[in-house]
Design an enzyme around this catalytic site. Structure first.
Site, mmCIF file in Angstrom:
data_model
loop_
_atom_site.group_PDB
_atom_site.id
_atom_site.type_symbol
_atom_site.label_atom_id
_atom_site.label_comp_id
_atom_site.label_asym_id
_atom_site.label_seq_id
_atom_site.Cartn_x
_atom_site.Cartn_y
_atom_site.Cartn_z
ATOM 1 N N CYS A 83 -32.248 67.479 -60.888
ATOM 2 C CA CYS A 83 -31.901 68.911 -60.645
ATOM 3 C C CYS A 83 -32.366 70.344 -61.737
ATOM 4 C CB CYS A 83 -30.345 68.728 -60.922
ATOM 5 S SG CYS A 83 -29.490 67.628 -59.595
ATOM 6 N N GLU A 84 -33.880 70.341 -61.868
ATOM 7 C CA GLU A 84 -34.367 71.039 -62.980
ATOM 8 C C GLU A 84 -35.502 71.350 -61.142
ATOM 9 O OE1 GLU A 84 -33.745 71.709 -66.121
ATOM 10 O OE2 GLU A 84 -32.283 69.885 -66.542
ATOM 11 N N GLY B 98 -56.179 62.558 -82.566
ATOM 12 C CA GLY B 98 -56.804 64.435 -81.043
ATOM 13 C C GLY B 98 -57.170 64.144 -80.656
ATOM 14 N N GLU C 21 -56.588 57.778 -85.914
ATOM 15 C CA GLU C 21 -55.313 57.730 -85.368
ATOM 16 C C GLU C 21 -55.197 57.241 -84.454
ATOM 17 O OE1 GLU C 21 -52.313 60.077 -87.618
ATOM 18 O OE2 GLU C 21 -52.872 58.747 -89.726
ATOM 19 N N PRO C 22 -56.835 57.632 -83.429
ATOM 20 C CA PRO C 22 -56.424 57.734 -81.597
ATOM 21 C C PRO C 22 -55.083 57.379 -80.945
ATOM 22 C CG PRO C 22 -57.675 56.038 -81.965
ATOM 23 C CD PRO C 22 -57.250 56.336 -83.365
ATOM 24 N N GLY C 23 -54.969 58.051 -79.911
ATOM 25 C CA GLY C 23 -53.942 57.538 -79.348
ATOM 26 C C GLY C 23 -54.200 58.297 -78.074
ATOM 27 N N ARG C 24 -54.383 59.350 -77.280
ATOM 28 C CA ARG C 24 -54.921 59.511 -75.754
ATOM 29 C C ARG C 24 -56.122 59.277 -75.233
ATOM 30 N NH1 ARG C 24 -52.465 64.320 -73.763
ATOM 31 N NH2 ARG C 24 -52.672 64.900 -75.968
ATOM 32 N N ARG D 110 -45.124 65.097 -68.972
ATOM 33 C CA ARG D 110 -46.123 66.579 -69.462
ATOM 34 C C ARG D 110 -45.866 67.449 -68.577
ATOM 35 N NH1 ARG D 110 -51.131 65.390 -70.161
ATOM 36 N NH2 ARG D 110 -51.244 66.311 -72.123
ATOM 37 N N TYR E 95 -45.754 70.977 -70.674
ATOM 38 C CA TYR E 95 -46.382 71.875 -71.204
ATOM 39 C C TYR E 95 -47.546 72.170 -70.158
ATOM 40 C CZ TYR E 95 -45.890 67.902 -74.707
ATOM 41 O OH TYR E 95 -45.532 66.839 -75.990
HETATM 42 N N1 LLP Z 1 -51.889 60.786 -85.243
HETATM 43 C C1 LLP Z 1 -50.378 61.543 -85.762
HETATM 44 C C2 LLP Z 1 -50.268 62.073 -87.303
HETATM 45 C C3 LLP Z 1 -49.861 62.208 -84.468
HETATM 46 O O1 LLP Z 1 -49.512 63.361 -84.841
HETATM 47 C C4 LLP Z 1 -50.661 62.384 -83.186
HETATM 48 C C5 LLP Z 1 -50.103 62.816 -82.493
HETATM 49 C C6 LLP Z 1 -51.863 61.250 -83.360
HETATM 50 C C7 LLP Z 1 -51.871 60.504 -84.415
HETATM 51 C C8 LLP Z 1 -52.462 61.005 -82.081
HETATM 52 O O2 LLP Z 1 -53.013 61.275 -81.181
HETATM 53 P P1 LLP Z 1 -54.146 62.040 -79.788
HETATM 54 O O3 LLP Z 1 -55.135 60.434 -80.187
HETATM 55 O O4 LLP Z 1 -53.808 61.288 -78.410
HETATM 56 O O5 LLP Z 1 -54.192 62.934 -79.313
HETATM 57 N N2 LLP Z 1 -47.071 64.841 -76.289
HETATM 58 C C9 LLP Z 1 -47.490 64.982 -76.061
HETATM 59 C C10 LLP Z 1 -48.875 65.125 -77.433
HETATM 60 C C11 LLP Z 1 -48.281 64.972 -78.983
HETATM 61 C C12 LLP Z 1 -48.836 64.676 -79.588
HETATM 62 C C13 LLP Z 1 -48.318 63.936 -81.033
HETATM 63 N N3 LLP Z 1 -49.033 63.933 -82.131
HETATM 64 C C14 LLP Z 1 -48.822 65.408 -74.937
HETATM 65 O O6 LLP Z 1 -48.328 64.572 -73.658
HETATM 66 O O7 LLP Z 1 -49.905 65.761 -74.795
#
Ligand code: LLP
Length: 404
Positions: free
Chosen positions: A338-339, A233, A268-271, A307, A311
């Site tokens: 076409c949106e 997050g 659990e970082p992604g972004r 995105r 959003y």
């Molecule tokens: N762990 C769990 C259980 C999650 O559901 C998520 C993201 C993450 C970790 C990773 O979160 P992050 O560190 O990336 O914030 N599509 C949206 C974001 C949806 C996130 C869903 N879950 C966007 O483009 O902003």
């Protein structure tokens, strides 16, 4: 990414050259930035050396995940596909956690067979299902329970997950009930409490609140959790002058928590790992004039980068070659789909563009390619990784005959 002699460059490679060689639209990632992000992330929390599991959903490219694995990260997966991809990239199963509200029997079976670190369950029904499958296999399976801490992450409502009206995790009452349930089970072992309150969080206070909630619940439960999975997050700055997440304060709060609870922390970082490593390079197909604004019609569309349409997200947009002539009209950057929501951004003061010019949408490394689709039967973009002087195609552009 910076301008070198007016040419936008990613690690010294001109965007223009990438477009010439690989075509557009193309996602381009910087290895250097990836490495820096991972090192910074680890450094922010080095006092307790957490297990960092990269959230595969943010970028599912197998070659990128390989690099992330080599830099020491595990994986957080939410489907069998993501679990297979993490394993294909060579991630050690003992560094993989599996989240999600709707894991099927097939997915649970697979996860157990692959001996991953934890299945983080999100309901009583799921725990019963894991137990049934584990019993059939005569195995003991390590699980976590995802708590819904009812904490407002103060982010976009579409990406908030930690409030009680959200489908994620279980509330305090059920959490205690499930602890008791697992104590009586011979086939599941409760090792982890997990939480994830939302995405693109820039304020440390929701994290502090979340830790306070967990602290109280653990004390009350009298259960010894080997792991506490705090989810991901952590937000990034999509626009200049936006505030940054205060990692120091988040780290302090966790250290305070760890004085009371001796558990291994999982993230659990992604972004925060891949968001700012990626750019989407696109070419202007046409410029269509309208009395109030000009439509800059790009060859990238909402199927490539969802995105903004999903959003209302804004990605900084830059010209590949800089000059000083400003456009007199407002520009609306759109795709060919076409949106009416196939629109990226509207900018008042952009440099004057002409057809065939190149533009770059920044910070698209997370939830860019992974959210892409074939809508309007458009092939998916190519993906490129720049590593030093090497430019590697880490995924080829999809061909129309793969679709037809
Ligand atoms: N762990 C769990 C259980 C999650 O559901 C998520 C993201 C993450 C970790 C990773 O979160 P992050 O560190 O990336 O914030 N599509 C949206 C974001 C949806 C996130 C869903 N879950 C966007 O483009 O902003």
């Amino acid at each position: 990414m910076k301008y070198i002699n007016k040419k936008l460059s990613i690690e010294k490679i001109k965007v223009e050259d990438i477009a010439k060689k690989f075509g557009t639209p193309t996602y381009c990632y910087s290895y250097k930035r990836l490495k820096d992000n991972i090192n910074n992330f680890k450094n922010n929390f080095k006092s307790f050396s957490p297990l960092v599991c990269f959230a595969i959903k943010s970028n599912t490219n197998v070659n990128l995940i390989k690099e992330i694995r080599k830099l020491g990260l595990g994986a957080d997966v939410v489907s069998m596909g993501e679990l297979m991809m993490a394993l294909k990239a060579g991630v050690n199963p003992k560094k993989i956690v599996f989240s999600g509200v709707g894991k099927t029997a097939k997915e649970i079976n697979y996860a157990i067979d692959k001996k991953i670190l934890l299945i983080n369950a999100e309901s009583k029904s799921e725990i019963i299902e894991i137990e049934r499958i584990a019993k059939n296999k005569r195995k003991v399976v390590d699980i976590g329970i995802r708590l819904n801490p009812n904490t407002d992450a103060k982010t976009l409502k579409q990406i908030s997950t930690g409030k009680k009206e959200n489908k994620f995790g279980v509330d305090e009452k059920i959490f205690f009930e499930l602890i008791n349930y697992t104590k009586l089970s011979k086939n599941i072992k409760l090792k982890c409490l997990s939480v994830h309150i939302g995405s693109q969080i820039l304020d440390h206070q929701p994290y502090e609140k979340m830790l306070n909630v967990i602290d109280k619940i653990i004390k009350k439960s009298n259960h010894n959790f080997e792991f506490i999975d705090l989810g991901g997050g952590m937000g990034i700055s999509y626009e200049e002058n936006t505030k940054k997440l205060n990692y120091k304060k988040y780290n302090l709060a966790i250290n305070k928590f760890l004085k009371k609870h001796k558990s291994k922390i999982i993230f659990e970082p992604g972004r925060s790992i891949v968001g700012d490593i990626g750019s989407l390079i696109s070419q202007v197909i046409y410029i269509k004039q309208n009395d109030k604004k000009d439509f800059i019609i790009l060859d990238a569309a909402m199927n490539d980068l969802m995105r903004p349409a999903l959003y209302g997200a804004n990605h900084k947009t830059l010209p590949a070659t800089k000059h000083s002539r400003l456009s007199k009209k407002t520009y609306e950057f759109v795709g060919p789909i076409c949106e009416s929501t196939d629109k990226f951004t509207t900018l008042k003061k952009f440099q004057k563009l002409k057809e065939k010019d190149l533009v770059v949408m920044c910070d698209t490394g997370a939830y860019g390619m992974s959210l892409s689709s074939n809508y309007n039967l458009r092939p998916k973009a190519a993906e490129i990784l720049i590593k030093g002087t090497k430019i590697n195609v880490i995924k080829k552009r999809q061909k129309l005959d793969q679709l037809i």
